[in-house]
Design an enzyme around this catalytic site. Structure first.
Site, PDB file in Angstrom:
ATOM      1  N   ASP A  90      23.654  45.846  19.023  1.00 52.34           N
ATOM      2  CA  ASP A  90      24.489  46.345  20.109  1.00 52.34           C
ATOM      3  C   ASP A  90      25.212  47.602  19.611  1.00 52.34           C
ATOM      4  OD1 ASP A  90      26.499  46.831  21.960  1.00 52.34           O
ATOM      5  OD2 ASP A  90      27.661  45.051  21.437  1.00 52.34           O
ATOM      6  N   ILE A  91      24.784  48.774  20.092  1.00 53.09           N
ATOM      7  CA  ILE A  91      25.326  50.048  19.613  1.00 53.09           C
ATOM      8  C   ILE A  91      26.175  50.664  20.719  1.00 53.09           C
ATOM      9  CG2 ILE A  91      24.787  52.302  18.619  1.00 53.09           C
ATOM     10  CD1 ILE A  91      22.072  51.136  17.779  1.00 53.09           C
ATOM     11  N   ASN A 124      29.869  53.050  21.950  1.00 50.36           N
ATOM     12  CA  ASN A 124      30.353  54.421  21.796  1.00 50.36           C
ATOM     13  C   ASN A 124      31.036  54.655  20.455  1.00 50.36           C
ATOM     14  OD1 ASN A 124      29.829  55.803  24.425  1.00 50.36           O
ATOM     15  ND2 ASN A 124      30.961  54.048  25.206  1.00 50.36           N
ATOM     16  N   THR A 125      31.594  53.622  19.870  1.00 52.74           N
ATOM     17  CA  THR A 125      32.324  53.754  18.608  1.00 52.74           C
ATOM     18  C   THR A 125      31.754  52.877  17.508  1.00 52.74           C
ATOM     19  OG1 THR A 125      34.348  54.168  19.877  1.00 52.74           O
ATOM     20  CG2 THR A 125      34.609  53.658  17.542  1.00 52.74           C
ATOM     21  N   ASP A 171      25.830  47.538  28.278  1.00 52.60           N
ATOM     22  CA  ASP A 171      26.895  46.602  27.930  1.00 52.60           C
ATOM     23  C   ASP A 171      27.488  45.949  29.173  1.00 52.60           C
ATOM     24  OD1 ASP A 171      27.748  49.160  28.617  1.00 52.60           O
ATOM     25  OD2 ASP A 171      29.518  49.113  27.335  1.00 52.60           O
ATOM     26  N   ASP A 216      35.824  44.103  30.315  1.00 49.00           N
ATOM     27  CA  ASP A 216      35.507  44.537  28.954  1.00 49.00           C
ATOM     28  C   ASP A 216      36.459  45.663  28.580  1.00 49.00           C
ATOM     29  OD1 ASP A 216      34.457  45.440  26.558  1.00 49.00           O
ATOM     30  OD2 ASP A 216      32.373  45.293  27.217  1.00 49.00           O
TER      31      ASP A 216
END
Length: 262
Positions: A25-26, A28-29, A114, A135
């Site tokens: 799970d990639i 934004n940060t 996501d 989220d």
């Protein structure tokens, strides 16, 4: 012959039930790498989305059968090479990937993985309930999936750090403040005024969404996930399920669904 076929079928079924899923799970940060045995998470590691530090360690520690990659950023050549070298098949999540829910979003190609994964993860736990998923990460997203497994969409607003940075960047004199420090109901100086304004503003925003949705769906369940935490009043807090790994669980459910594991 029949005994041989029965043995082969039983062995194959047992092998599939014990197969381990690698979920990447990639965001934004940050990036998270997790191992799942069926529907249960075995281990998870988190790190920079530019390196995937935990990938090799997990793959060397467990016999992985298959994996899924979901990313909201473009990956650098190093990560792409590491993923290409993995000795098992990878499913890359995109808008064409079959889902175990009905996606009613009008532009599925623009829907963040996501967002839909969090909705799938919540629906898997309570498949016959109306659910609001919140989220709280880089952005704050609100997703609604109904009791029939239909994902209706949701809303996006700035996350906590984004709000702090925006107040500093788009004004002439307001300082850059973060969440750590003195917290007052009403600020007594500029720093506490910004901190209270941002954090209380988010809490009131989330509480407002919950109360509004509950008027329409009285049996609504609420899931809160993401990296940021807030302190809600008791009436709102009692209705919230906190699950830090909801997106990972949703991605694992999607992978299982695509491999015939209902």
């Amino acid at each position: 012959m029949l005994q041989l076929l029965f043995f082969y079928f039983t062995f194959a079924l047992a092998k599939d039930e014990n197969a381990l899923n690698l979920i990447i799970d990639i965001g934004n940060t940050m990036a998270k790498v997790a191992l799942f045995d069926g529907g249960e998470m075995v281990e998870v590691s988190a790190g920079s989305n530019q390196s995937l530090e935990g990938l090799k360690a997990l793959c060397s520690k467990y016999p992985v059968d298959r994996g899924m990659v979901a990313t909201v950023v473009d990956l650098n050549e190093r990560i792409l090479a590491d993923l290409a070298a993995l000795p098992f098949p990878l499913l890359w999540l995109d808008h064409r990937t079959p889902l175990p829910v009905v996606n009613l979003y009008e532009t599925p190609e623009t829907l963040g993985y996501d967002r839909i994964a969090a909705a799938v993860g919540a629906h898997e736990q309570f498949p016959h309930r109306d659910i609001l998923v919140i989220d709280a990460g880089t952005c704050i997203t609100y997703e609604f999936i109904d009791s029939k497994g239909r994902y209706h969409g949701g809303n996006i607003s700035p996350g906590m750090q984004m709000r702090f940075k925006a107040l500093h960047r788009f004004t002439g004199r307001l300082p850059l403040v973060d969440a750590d420090g003195r917290k007052l109901p009403m600020g007594r100086d500029t720093e506490t005024a910004i901190r209270a304004g941002v954090m209380k503003g988010i809490e009131y925003e989330i509480s407002g969404y919950i109360e509004s949705m509950k008027h329409k769906y009285p049996e609504l369940l609420v899931f809160l996930t993401g990296g940021d935490e807030f302190s809600f009043d008791s009436t709102v807090k009692s209705t919230i399920f906190a699950d830090r790994f909801l997106v990972l669980k949703g991605l694992n459910r999607i992978l299982n669904y695509n491999n015939g594991r209902i």
